[in-house]
Structures are given as C-alpha cells and as structure tokens.
Design a protein around this motif. Structure first.
Motif, short mmCIF file in Angstrom:
data_model
loop_
_atom_site.label_atom_id
_atom_site.label_comp_id
_atom_site.label_asym_id
_atom_site.label_seq_id
_atom_site.Cartn_x
_atom_site.Cartn_y
_atom_site.Cartn_z
N VAL A 76 0.84 -1.20 0.00
CA VAL A 76 0.00 0.00 0.00
C VAL A 76 0.87 1.26 0.00
O VAL A 76 0.63 2.21 -0.75
N LYS A 77 1.91 1.24 0.82
CA LYS A 77 2.82 2.39 0.89
C LYS A 77 3.52 2.62 -0.45
O LYS A 77 3.61 3.76 -0.93
N ALA A 78 3.97 1.55 -1.08
CA ALA A 78 4.64 1.68 -2.38
C ALA A 78 3.69 2.21 -3.44
O ALA A 78 4.07 3.04 -4.28
N ILE A 79 2.45 1.75 -3.41
CA ILE A 79 1.45 2.21 -4.37
C ILE A 79 1.22 3.70 -4.24
O ILE A 79 1.22 4.44 -5.24
N LYS A 80 1.04 4.17 -3.01
CA LYS A 80 0.73 5.58 -2.79
C LYS A 80 1.92 6.48 -3.14
O LYS A 80 1.75 7.56 -3.71
N GLU A 81 3.12 6.02 -2.83
CA GLU A 81 4.29 6.86 -3.06
C GLU A 81 4.76 6.84 -4.52
O GLU A 81 5.18 7.88 -5.06
N LYS A 82 4.66 5.67 -5.18
CA LYS A 82 5.30 5.52 -6.49
C LYS A 82 4.33 5.44 -7.65
O LYS A 82 4.60 5.98 -8.73
N LEU A 83 3.18 4.76 -7.45
CA LEU A 83 2.25 4.57 -8.57
C LEU A 83 1.24 5.71 -8.68
O LEU A 83 0.89 6.11 -9.80
N PHE A 84 0.76 6.20 -7.56
CA PHE A 84 -0.24 7.27 -7.59
C PHE A 84 0.12 8.42 -8.53
O PHE A 84 -0.75 8.93 -9.25
N PRO A 85 1.38 8.88 -8.56
CA PRO A 85 1.71 10.00 -9.45
C PRO A 85 1.49 9.74 -10.94
O PRO A 85 1.41 10.69 -11.73
N LEU A 86 1.37 8.47 -11.33
CA LEU A 86 1.18 8.12 -12.74
C LEU A 86 -0.28 7.85 -13.10
O LEU A 86 -0.61 7.71 -14.27
N VAL A 87 -1.15 7.77 -12.09
CA VAL A 87 -2.52 7.31 -12.29
C VAL A 87 -3.44 8.42 -12.78
O VAL A 87 -3.49 9.51 -12.20
N THR A 88 -4.18 8.15 -13.85
CA THR A 88 -5.16 9.11 -14.38
C THR A 88 -6.46 9.04 -13.59
O THR A 88 -7.08 10.07 -13.32
N LEU A 89 -6.88 7.83 -13.24
CA LEU A 89 -8.10 7.63 -12.45
C LEU A 89 -7.91 6.47 -11.50
O LEU A 89 -7.52 5.38 -11.91
N LEU A 90 -8.21 6.68 -10.22
CA LEU A 90 -8.19 5.64 -9.20
C LEU A 90 -9.64 5.24 -8.91
O LEU A 90 -10.50 6.11 -8.74
N THR A 91 -9.92 3.91 -8.84
CA THR A 91 -11.32 3.47 -8.70
C THR A 91 -11.50 2.51 -7.52
O THR A 91 -11.88 1.35 -7.71
N PRO A 92 -11.28 2.94 -6.28
CA PRO A 92 -11.45 2.03 -5.15
C PRO A 92 -12.91 1.86 -4.73
O PRO A 92 -13.72 2.77 -4.88
N ASN A 93 -13.24 0.66 -4.21
CA ASN A 93 -14.54 0.51 -3.56
C ASN A 93 -14.40 0.99 -2.12
O ASN A 93 -13.33 1.50 -1.72
N MET A 94 -15.42 0.80 -1.30
CA MET A 94 -15.39 1.37 0.04
C MET A 94 -14.35 0.68 0.94
O MET A 94 -13.68 1.34 1.73
N ASP A 95 -14.20 -0.64 0.80
CA ASP A 95 -13.19 -1.35 1.59
C ASP A 95 -11.78 -0.88 1.22
O ASP A 95 -10.93 -0.66 2.09
#
Length: 275
Positions: A123-142
C-alpha cells in the motif's frame, strides 16, 4: 490497413473466469477494443472464494510489459491486482516512460469473499510511487478505507476520504459505493479540473456481481482509449456494468457469487436450462 484500438490490462488471473484478467479481456472485447495482458499473479479461486495465490516474479512481469509496449502500444491501461512492492516498482519504472497513456487503477486489495489479496507494505509503495502516474483511481469502500486509513461506511465518510485522497493523485478519483446496503448506489467522482460529481443509480439485486470492479475499470479504460473525456468515460463504464449485472442476474454460474453477463445482448440470450 486498419488497426484495432488496443487496451492493456495489468492484473491477476482468476481461474473461475469472473474477475481479474479474464473479466478485463471480456469487457474490452465486448466493447469493441483489442485486449492485451500483463499477468501479475495467478489465483486458484471459484465463485465461492480464493483458495490460493501464486505470485509471478517481478522480473517476468516487467518482461511481459516491455514486450507489449514495444510492439502494440495501448491507447489506455487498466491496472488491477498488485500484491508486492517489487511489482509496483518494476511497473512504475517502465510506465513512467509513457506519460501520454491514461492509466485507470483499480486497487484490488480485498476479494468479493473478503480474502485479502495484497501485502501491507505494498500500500505504501502504491501511494508513493504509482499514484503520481494514475489518471483515475477506482477504489470501492473497503479499498478506500485501507488507502484513507479510516473506516469508510457511508456517504459522508466517502466524501471525507475522497477529498483527502485526491490530494495524493494527479487527476481524478472514483469512489464506488456499491457496498452500501441501500436501494440507491452513490459513486463519487472527484476531478481536479471539474470538482466533485455525485453519480447515482438504482441498485440491482443480483447475486452475480463477481468481477464488477474489474469490469468497471476496464470499461472506463476503453472509454478513455476511444477518446472520451473522463466524465463521459466513467458514465460509459457505469452503464456497461449496470447492463451486464442486469442481464446476468437470472443466470447461475457456480454456487457462490457468479460473474456479470459481459457479452449481454437482450435479443440473443443463449443459456441452458438447469437440471
């Protein structure tokens, strides 16, 4: 010469065919585009749950991605299950070289049956490294709860989480409210260019919702690949999934949560009578 509109799915494999890579390919094909894949993990699962997960080596995931990008450059990319920090790192290293390609990231963290599909440190790696490249994030409530760090259980907590998470993203966020136990579903579309839009739809009471999130993110990626703006692509994806749920609600596949009817056609439904 003509060419197909190529859309790439980077995700895990679902052996039952209802979610993951399989749902993505069905969705992309049903909507008229050409699907390609990078498989991050295989799962042993069926409509009743996930029995086992086998991780693909990060180096081979990188090889899959490079092979596709060097030959059939996609018009959009959908990313699903990423279970290890090393997978995030190898994808980011390659994808940062293609900033013009829109990326829809469906952060698959918990299966429909409640099975956790991701390592905590990922989760930490996703937020720090992948998020900057993402055009749209689509999480459900969980998934929103995991990313936000607080429980998200109603419309107000969805709004609070959305306002916070949008600060960590470059473009847009779609929080899906389908897990709420009510007759109307609220999805929140946050965009740095247009603000918040609350999207409503009537809930379809169906047991066959396995792979809904995978299918939605893939359908939105198709919309973006076809040149739609973000709001139009999200509406396009939501309509496709709603129709696929509606036309799949009376079909039995397995003994648990069945899949959507990805190739629905009201005039040409082909089913077998159950014994």
């Amino acid at each position: 010469m003509k060419t197909y509109v190529p859309v790439l799915s980077i995700a895990g494999s679902d052996s039952s065919g209802g979610a993951g890579i399989q749902a993505d390919l069905k969705t992309i094909s049903a909507l008229g585009c050409y699907g390609m894949t990078v498989i991050t993990a295989t799962t042993a699962q069926n409509t009743k749950g996930v029995n086992a997960i086998h991780s693909i080596p990060a180096s081979h995931i990188g090889e899959q991605l490079r092979a596709v990008m060097e030959d059939i450059k996609p018009k959009a990319i959908k990313i699903g299950m990423l279970d290890r920090p090393g997978v995030v790192e190898v994808l980011v290293e390659i994808l940062k070289g293609y900033p013009e390609i829109p990326i829809v990231f469906d952060p698959v963290m918990v299966s429909t049956s409640g099975h956790k599909l991701i390592q905590d440190e990922t989760v930490k790696a996703i937020k720090e490294k992948l998020f900057p490249l993402v055009t749209l994030l689509t999480p459900n409530m969980d998934e929103t709860s995991i990313l936000f760090g607080k429980e998200v259980s109603d419309l107000e907590s969805m709004k609070a989480a959305g306002e916070s998470l949008l600060n960590e993203l470059p473009t847009a966020l779609l929080i899906k409210g389908g897990h709420m136990d009510q007759s109307v579903i609220y999805d929140l579309l946050y965009s740095k260019s247009t603000g918040l839009k609350i999207l409503k739809s009537e809930k379809i009471n169906s047991k066959n919702v396995h792979g809904t999130g995978c299918s939605l993110s893939s359908a939105i990626a198709v919309g973006l690949a076809l040149g739609m703006d973000m709001e139009t692509a999200v509406a396009f994806g939501r309509d496709y999934v709603n129709q696929a749920i509606y036309y799949g609600q009376q079909i039995k596949t397995g003994n648990g949560s069945g899949p959507l009817n990805h190739f629905y056609n009201p005039q040409k439904q082909i089913t077998n009578e159950m014994d």
